[in-house]
Design a protein around this motif. Structure first.
Motif, PDB file in Angstrom:
ATOM      1  N   SER A   1       0.699  -1.257   0.165  1.00  0.00           N
ATOM      2  CA  SER A   1       0.072   0.026  -0.015  1.00  0.00           C
ATOM      3  C   SER A   1       1.019   1.219  -0.096  1.00  0.00           C
ATOM      4  CB  SER A   1      -1.098   0.019   1.325  1.00  0.00           C
ATOM      5  OG  SER A   1      -1.979  -0.998   1.135  1.00  0.00           O
TER       6      SER A   1
ATOM      7  N   SER B   1      -2.560   2.895   3.736  1.00  0.00           N
ATOM      8  CA  SER B   1      -1.374   3.173   4.283  1.00  0.00           C
ATOM      9  C   SER B   1      -1.635   4.318   5.388  1.00  0.00           C
ATOM     10  CB  SER B   1      -0.415   3.991   3.145  1.00  0.00           C
ATOM     11  OG  SER B   1      -0.268   3.222   2.050  1.00  0.00           O
TER      12      SER B   1
ATOM     13  N   SER C   1       1.079   3.862  -2.849  1.00  0.00           N
ATOM     14  CA  SER C   1       0.762   5.387  -2.701  1.00  0.00           C
ATOM     15  C   SER C   1       1.920   6.218  -3.333  1.00  0.00           C
ATOM     16  CB  SER C   1       0.598   5.378  -1.108  1.00  0.00           C
ATOM     17  OG  SER C   1      -0.457   4.772  -0.670  1.00  0.00           O
TER      18      SER C   1
ATOM     19  N   LYS D   1       1.402   6.403  -6.773  1.00  0.00           N
ATOM     20  CA  LYS D   1       0.397   7.055  -7.511  1.00  0.00           C
ATOM     21  C   LYS D   1       0.577   8.580  -7.379  1.00  0.00           C
ATOM     22  CE  LYS D   1      -4.352   7.197  -6.701  1.00  0.00           C
ATOM     23  NZ  LYS D   1      -5.831   6.858  -5.964  1.00  0.00           N
TER      24      LYS D   1
ATOM     25  N   HIS E   1      -7.121   1.937  -3.093  1.00  0.00           N
ATOM     26  CA  HIS E   1      -7.285   3.134  -2.206  1.00  0.00           C
ATOM     27  C   HIS E   1      -5.943   3.207  -1.254  1.00  0.00           C
ATOM     28  CE1 HIS E   1     -11.461   2.259  -3.338  1.00  0.00           C
ATOM     29  NE2 HIS E   1     -11.507   3.484  -3.156  1.00  0.00           N
ATOM     30  N   PRO E   2      -4.752   3.105  -2.051  1.00  0.00           N
ATOM     31  CA  PRO E   2      -3.427   2.799  -1.308  1.00  0.00           C
ATOM     32  C   PRO E   2      -3.021   3.855  -0.284  1.00  0.00           C
ATOM     33  CG  PRO E   2      -2.854   3.351  -3.436  1.00  0.00           C
ATOM     34  CD  PRO E   2      -4.318   3.463  -3.575  1.00  0.00           C
ATOM     35  N   VAL E   3      -3.473   5.266  -0.748  1.00  0.00           N
ATOM     36  CA  VAL E   3      -3.222   6.372   0.240  1.00  0.00           C
ATOM     37  C   VAL E   3      -3.912   5.875   1.645  1.00  0.00           C
ATOM     38  CG1 VAL E   3      -3.008   8.871   0.891  1.00  0.00           C
ATOM     39  CG2 VAL E   3      -2.481   7.751  -1.519  1.00  0.00           C
TER      40      VAL E   3
END
Length: 262
Positions: free
Chosen positions: A208, A237, A212, A215, A232-234
């Protein structure tokens, strides 16, 4: 200024001055990351390809994350050394905040990881890495990396207090670090993994953080997975690292009280 802030600044300054007196400690945060960038950028970069992005841009987020994650071993070794060489006993005899001892150590180690980021950014730019999404998003990516580094410093402090043997600290830290780093998207896309292993890697917090940064910096390749952390990595994280800090910091403070009382 509060006593805690003053004591923390004093101890952080002490750790940084100690590094200045023993410059060999800078090798791990300067030369080591440079070697990683060159090896992965040129050796693996000549044989790897990622659809939609240059591999040298793709790999940088993984290398940054690996260096931040390795702060576990650095802090663990430092805390364990302070505990066994009598420094903690000397701190106990002084009119200072006990929490400042841990905070000074973690903040100074965070500053060292920040130096690693600067060095790797320069070398990465020399081999062709570029961030494409503007200053704010680039800064957000580095802020997330520093949050990861700070969390790992606290986890390392807990490890250094729990593992009684200084010699065993680095081995235990490596056992914790290696599976998270290499069972992730840090160096290769996850599409080629068996499905069961791909699911584990997708939900790995390291994946993640790496996703992030890619991205935010505009270094992301084609996204083929439907997993929530991938899209939805941000959010994932920040949530994972925030919860980890809330859990680890009190545990470390209690472990320090027990260790200092022995």
């Amino acid at each position: 200024m509060s006593d805690l802030a003053y004591d923390t600044m004093a101890l952080t300054g002490r750790h940084m001055r100690h590094i200045a007196r023993v410059p060999e400690k800078l090798i791990g945060v300067t030369i080591g990351p440079v070697v990683l960038v060159l090896v992965f950028g040129y050796l693996f970069g000549s044989a790897m390809s990622v659809p939609g992005v240059n591999y040298r841009e793709y790999i940088m987020a993984g290398i940054f994350t690996q260096v931040m994650f390795s702060a576990i071993g650095t802090t663990a070794a430092g805390v364990s050394g302070d505990l066994h060489n009598g420094l903690v006993d000397r701190f106990r005899s002084l009119p200072m905040s006990r929490f400042a001892v841990l905070l000074g150590r973690t903040v100074s180690d965070l500053l060292m990881t920040a130096l690693s980021c600067v060095v790797m950014s320069v070398v990465g730019a020399l081999i062709g890495w570029r961030a494409h999404n503007g200053v704010l998003k680039v800064a957000a990516g580095f802020a997330l990396l520093l949050l990861l580094g700070f969390t790992m410093c606290w986890l390392g402090a807990l490890l250094g207090l729990v593992v009684r043997s200084t010699e065993a600290v680095n081995s235990v830290a490596m056992l914790l670090t290696m599976p998270f780093i290499f069972l992730s998207n840090a160096f290769v896309p996850l599409d080629g993994l068996p499905r069961w292993l791909q699911v584990i890697a997708e939900w790995n917090p390291v994946s993640s953080v790496v996703a992030s940064c890619r991205k935010l910096w505009g270094n992301q390749g084609q996204v083929t997975s439907d997993a929530f952390p991938t899209h939805h990595p941000v959010f994932v994280s920040c949530l994972v690292l925030g919860v980890a800090l809330v859990v680890v910091v009190p545990l470390t403070a209690r472990a320090y009280q027990r260790a200092a009382a022995r």
